[in-house]
Design a protein around this motif. Structure first.
Motif, PDB file in Angstrom:
ATOM      1  N   THR A 118      -3.951  17.491  -0.449  1.00 16.18           N
ATOM      2  CA  THR A 118      -3.216  17.608   0.338  1.00 16.18           C
ATOM      3  C   THR A 118      -2.285  16.418   0.554  1.00 16.18           C
ATOM      4  N   LEU A 119      -2.549  15.623  -0.394  1.00 19.12           N
ATOM      5  CA  LEU A 119      -1.442  14.117  -0.563  1.00 19.12           C
ATOM      6  C   LEU A 119      -1.013  14.274  -1.882  1.00 19.12           C
ATOM      7  N   SER A 120       0.086  13.739  -2.109  1.00 15.25           N
ATOM      8  CA  SER A 120       1.011  13.615  -3.377  1.00 15.25           C
ATOM      9  C   SER A 120       0.294  12.616  -4.204  1.00 15.25           C
ATOM     10  N   ALA A 121       0.734  12.586  -5.488  1.00 13.27           N
ATOM     11  CA  ALA A 121       0.123  11.651  -6.614  1.00 13.27           C
ATOM     12  C   ALA A 121       0.158  10.186  -5.893  1.00 13.27           C
ATOM     13  N   GLY A 122       1.553   9.973  -5.269  1.00  9.52           N
ATOM     14  CA  GLY A 122       1.589   8.508  -4.838  1.00  9.52           C
ATOM     15  C   GLY A 122       0.812   8.489  -3.606  1.00  9.52           C
ATOM     16  N   GLU A 123       0.791   9.277  -2.598  1.00  6.99           N
ATOM     17  CA  GLU A 123      -0.231   9.046  -1.476  1.00  6.99           C
ATOM     18  C   GLU A 123      -1.408   8.908  -1.926  1.00  6.99           C
ATOM     19  N   ASN A 124      -2.119   9.360  -2.955  1.00  6.66           N
ATOM     20  CA  ASN A 124      -3.631   9.457  -3.191  1.00  6.66           C
ATOM     21  C   ASN A 124      -3.714   7.891  -3.651  1.00  6.66           C
ATOM     22  N   VAL A 125      -2.579   7.339  -4.275  1.00  5.44           N
ATOM     23  CA  VAL A 125      -2.924   5.856  -4.636  1.00  5.44           C
ATOM     24  C   VAL A 125      -2.647   4.970  -3.396  1.00  5.44           C
ATOM     25  N   GLU A 126      -1.906   5.450  -2.330  1.00  6.29           N
ATOM     26  CA  GLU A 126      -1.548   4.445  -1.225  1.00  6.29           C
ATOM     27  C   GLU A 126      -2.824   4.331  -0.184  1.00  6.29           C
ATOM     28  N   LEU A 127      -3.619   5.881  -0.471  1.00  6.50           N
ATOM     29  CA  LEU A 127      -4.855   5.647   0.429  1.00  6.50           C
ATOM     30  C   LEU A 127      -5.683   4.560   0.012  1.00  6.50           C
ATOM     31  N   ALA A 128      -5.796   4.482  -1.465  1.00  2.00           N
ATOM     32  CA  ALA A 128      -6.734   3.396  -1.575  1.00  2.00           C
ATOM     33  C   ALA A 128      -6.236   1.984  -1.512  1.00  2.00           C
ATOM     34  N   LEU A 129      -4.889   1.976  -1.528  1.00  3.19           N
ATOM     35  CA  LEU A 129      -4.212   0.589  -1.375  1.00  3.19           C
ATOM     36  C   LEU A 129      -4.450   0.112   0.178  1.00  3.19           C
ATOM     37  N   ASP A 130      -4.497   1.487   1.134  1.00  2.00           N
ATOM     38  CA  ASP A 130      -4.694   1.333   2.381  1.00  2.00           C
ATOM     39  C   ASP A 130      -5.892   0.573   2.808  1.00  2.00           C
ATOM     40  N   LEU A 131      -7.070   1.057   2.076  1.00  2.00           N
ATOM     41  CA  LEU A 131      -8.228   0.435   2.300  1.00  2.00           C
ATOM     42  C   LEU A 131      -8.281  -1.160   2.137  1.00  2.00           C
ATOM     43  N   LYS A 132      -7.295  -1.484   1.067  1.00  2.00           N
ATOM     44  CA  LYS A 132      -7.438  -3.058   0.966  1.00  2.00           C
ATOM     45  C   LYS A 132      -6.161  -3.769   2.156  1.00  2.00           C
ATOM     46  N   GLY A 133      -5.901  -2.852   2.891  1.00  2.22           N
ATOM     47  CA  GLY A 133      -4.961  -3.494   4.059  1.00  2.22           C
ATOM     48  C   GLY A 133      -3.409  -3.658   3.279  1.00  2.22           C
ATOM     49  N   ILE A 134      -3.184  -2.850   2.390  1.00  2.16           N
ATOM     50  CA  ILE A 134      -1.748  -2.820   1.724  1.00  2.16           C
ATOM     51  C   ILE A 134      -1.153  -1.481   2.278  1.00  2.16           C
ATOM     52  N   ARG A 135       0.000  -1.575   3.139  1.00  2.00           N
ATOM     53  CA  ARG A 135       0.435  -0.636   3.797  1.00  2.00           C
ATOM     54  C   ARG A 135       1.898  -0.578   3.748  1.00  2.00           C
ATOM     55  N   GLY A 136       2.644   0.821   4.253  1.00  2.00           N
ATOM     56  CA  GLY A 136       3.789   0.625   4.498  1.00  2.00           C
ATOM     57  C   GLY A 136       4.767   0.450   3.160  1.00  2.00           C
ATOM     58  N   ARG A 137       6.137  -0.289   2.789  1.00  2.03           N
ATOM     59  CA  ARG A 137       6.663  -0.511   1.927  1.00  2.03           C
ATOM     60  C   ARG A 137       6.140  -1.012   0.863  1.00  2.03           C
ATOM     61  N   ASP A 138       5.047  -1.977   1.259  1.00  2.00           N
ATOM     62  CA  ASP A 138       4.424  -2.812   0.109  1.00  2.00           C
ATOM     63  C   ASP A 138       3.573  -1.787  -0.625  1.00  2.00           C
ATOM     64  N   ALA A 139       2.925  -0.746   0.062  1.00  2.00           N
ATOM     65  CA  ALA A 139       1.902  -0.015  -0.530  1.00  2.00           C
ATOM     66  C   ALA A 139       2.832   0.913  -1.446  1.00  2.00           C
ATOM     67  N   ARG A 140       3.992   1.380  -0.967  1.00  2.00           N
ATOM     68  CA  ARG A 140       4.818   2.463  -1.810  1.00  2.00           C
ATOM     69  C   ARG A 140       5.252   1.815  -2.952  1.00  2.00           C
ATOM     70  N   ARG A 141       5.727   0.372  -3.033  1.00  2.00           N
ATOM     71  CA  ARG A 141       6.285  -0.235  -4.168  1.00  2.00           C
ATOM     72  C   ARG A 141       5.015  -0.458  -5.075  1.00  2.00           C
ATOM     73  N   ARG A 142       3.606  -0.739  -4.656  1.00  2.00           N
ATOM     74  CA  ARG A 142       2.559  -1.116  -5.678  1.00  2.00           C
ATOM     75  C   ARG A 142       2.101   0.362  -6.044  1.00  2.00           C
ATOM     76  N   ALA A 143       2.289   1.499  -5.274  1.00  2.00           N
ATOM     77  CA  ALA A 143       1.778   2.795  -6.015  1.00  2.00           C
ATOM     78  C   ALA A 143       2.637   3.130  -7.192  1.00  2.00           C
ATOM     79  N   MET A 144       3.883   2.861  -6.849  1.00  5.86           N
ATOM     80  CA  MET A 144       5.025   3.376  -7.994  1.00  5.86           C
ATOM     81  C   MET A 144       4.612   2.365  -9.456  1.00  5.86           C
ATOM     82  N   ASP A 145       4.379   1.172  -9.061  1.00  9.53           N
ATOM     83  CA  ASP A 145       3.871   0.253  -9.889  1.00  9.53           C
ATOM     84  C   ASP A 145       2.734   0.724 -10.967  1.00  9.53           C
ATOM     85  N   LEU A 146       1.624   1.271  -9.892  1.00 12.33           N
ATOM     86  CA  LEU A 146       0.442   1.716 -10.621  1.00 12.33           C
ATOM     87  C   LEU A 146       0.924   2.899 -11.500  1.00 12.33           C
ATOM     88  N   LEU A 147       1.524   3.975 -10.681  1.00 11.03           N
ATOM     89  CA  LEU A 147       1.779   5.049 -11.565  1.00 11.03           C
ATOM     90  C   LEU A 147       2.656   4.874 -12.774  1.00 11.03           C
TER      91      LEU A 147
END
Ligand code: ADP
Ligand code: MG
Length: 248
Positions: free
Chosen positions: A100-129
């Protein structure tokens, strides 16, 4: 150089009811940062158990597991999640993406566990993809991704926590071999460029070009590789065969 992960004399005995299963029988294995190790062995030889012990999912029955020199065998169960979060990334055969999560959101979920959220998480998820070659799939859901793309998302997610160690259990088993080859090529180049220690369980000896080192396991023990990896001339086989028999 200190290994990223080193297991020493590790045993694991499962005790389902009365009969004990000795899944690991004294395993030694150290993996350096930036090194890719393939772990091969027959079904039931202990590959998944070893990966689980290395990944702090399972505690060994005895022996030592050091992550960056720190002993983690014997730590209380409640301390293991933090160790996993800090050091380990996992990739599985079945991708394990949230449907139920997009590719990016699946990555952001893992970032959330690391305390990375919001715009930072989105930027980092894009970078990882981007690193795994599918930046344009950010908003796409797993059901609309190919198997290879799903595994790329899973790799991006596994790398989200900037792990020291990446463990992959048959990551290409559900993929066509040419897709699997590209996935292993990708993992290898990421391991080398980012200095991640990688252990990949695979059955496919056609993938050997993507490993730095091959480790064989049988009956819960690391063994010397089978004597013939490729097909040598018949005469050479004849010369080797008696040596192997007498040494057995
Ligand atoms: P592989 O991944 O090489 O196929 P496994 O590590 O899954 O091997 O299993 C090694 C041995 O341990 C096998 O005999 C298997 O049946 C047994 N085993 C694995 N997991 C469990 C468990 N949770 N309980 C009992 N036995 C298990
Ligand atoms: Mg297995």
């Amino acid at each position: 150089m200190q290994a990223a992960i080193a297991v020493h004399n590790v045993t694991k005995t499962y005790s389902p009811g009365a009969a004990a299963v000795h899944a690991l029988n004294g395993v030694d294995l150290a993996v350096e940062s930036g090194e890719v190790v393939f772990l091969m062995g027959p079904s039931g030889s202990g590959k998944t158990t070893l990966l689980s012990v290395m990944g702090c999912i399972l505690q060994p029955t005895s022996g030592s597991v050091r992550i960056r020199g720190r002993e983690v065998a014997g730590l209380p169960e409640r301390e293991l999640p933090a160790i996993r979060l800090g050091h380990i990334g996992f990739v599985f055969q079945g991708f394990n993406l949230f449907p139920t999560l997009s590719a990016g959101e699946n990555v952001e979920l893992a970032l959330d566990l690391k305390g990375i959220r919001g715009r930072d998480a989105r930027r980092r998820a894009m970078d990882l993809l981007e690193q795994v070659g599918i930046r344009e799939k950010y908003g796409v859901f797993p059901a609309d991704l190919s198997g290879g793309q799903k595994q790329r998302v899973a790799i991006a997610r596994a790398l989200a926590g900037a792990p020291d160690i990446l463990l992959a259990d048959e990551p290409t088993a559900a993929l066509d071999s040419h897709v699997g080859r590209r996935i292993l090529e990708l993992v290898r180049s990421l391991a080398h460029s980012q200095g991640v220690a990688v252990v990949i369980v695979t059955h496919d000896s056609r993938m050997l070009q993507f490993t730095d080192r091959l480790v064989h396991i049988e009956d819960g023990r690391i063994v010397k590789p089978p004597e013939v990896a490729t097909s040598p001339p018949a005469a050479a086989t004849l010369e080797i065969a008696p040596l192997v028999v007498s040494g057995a």
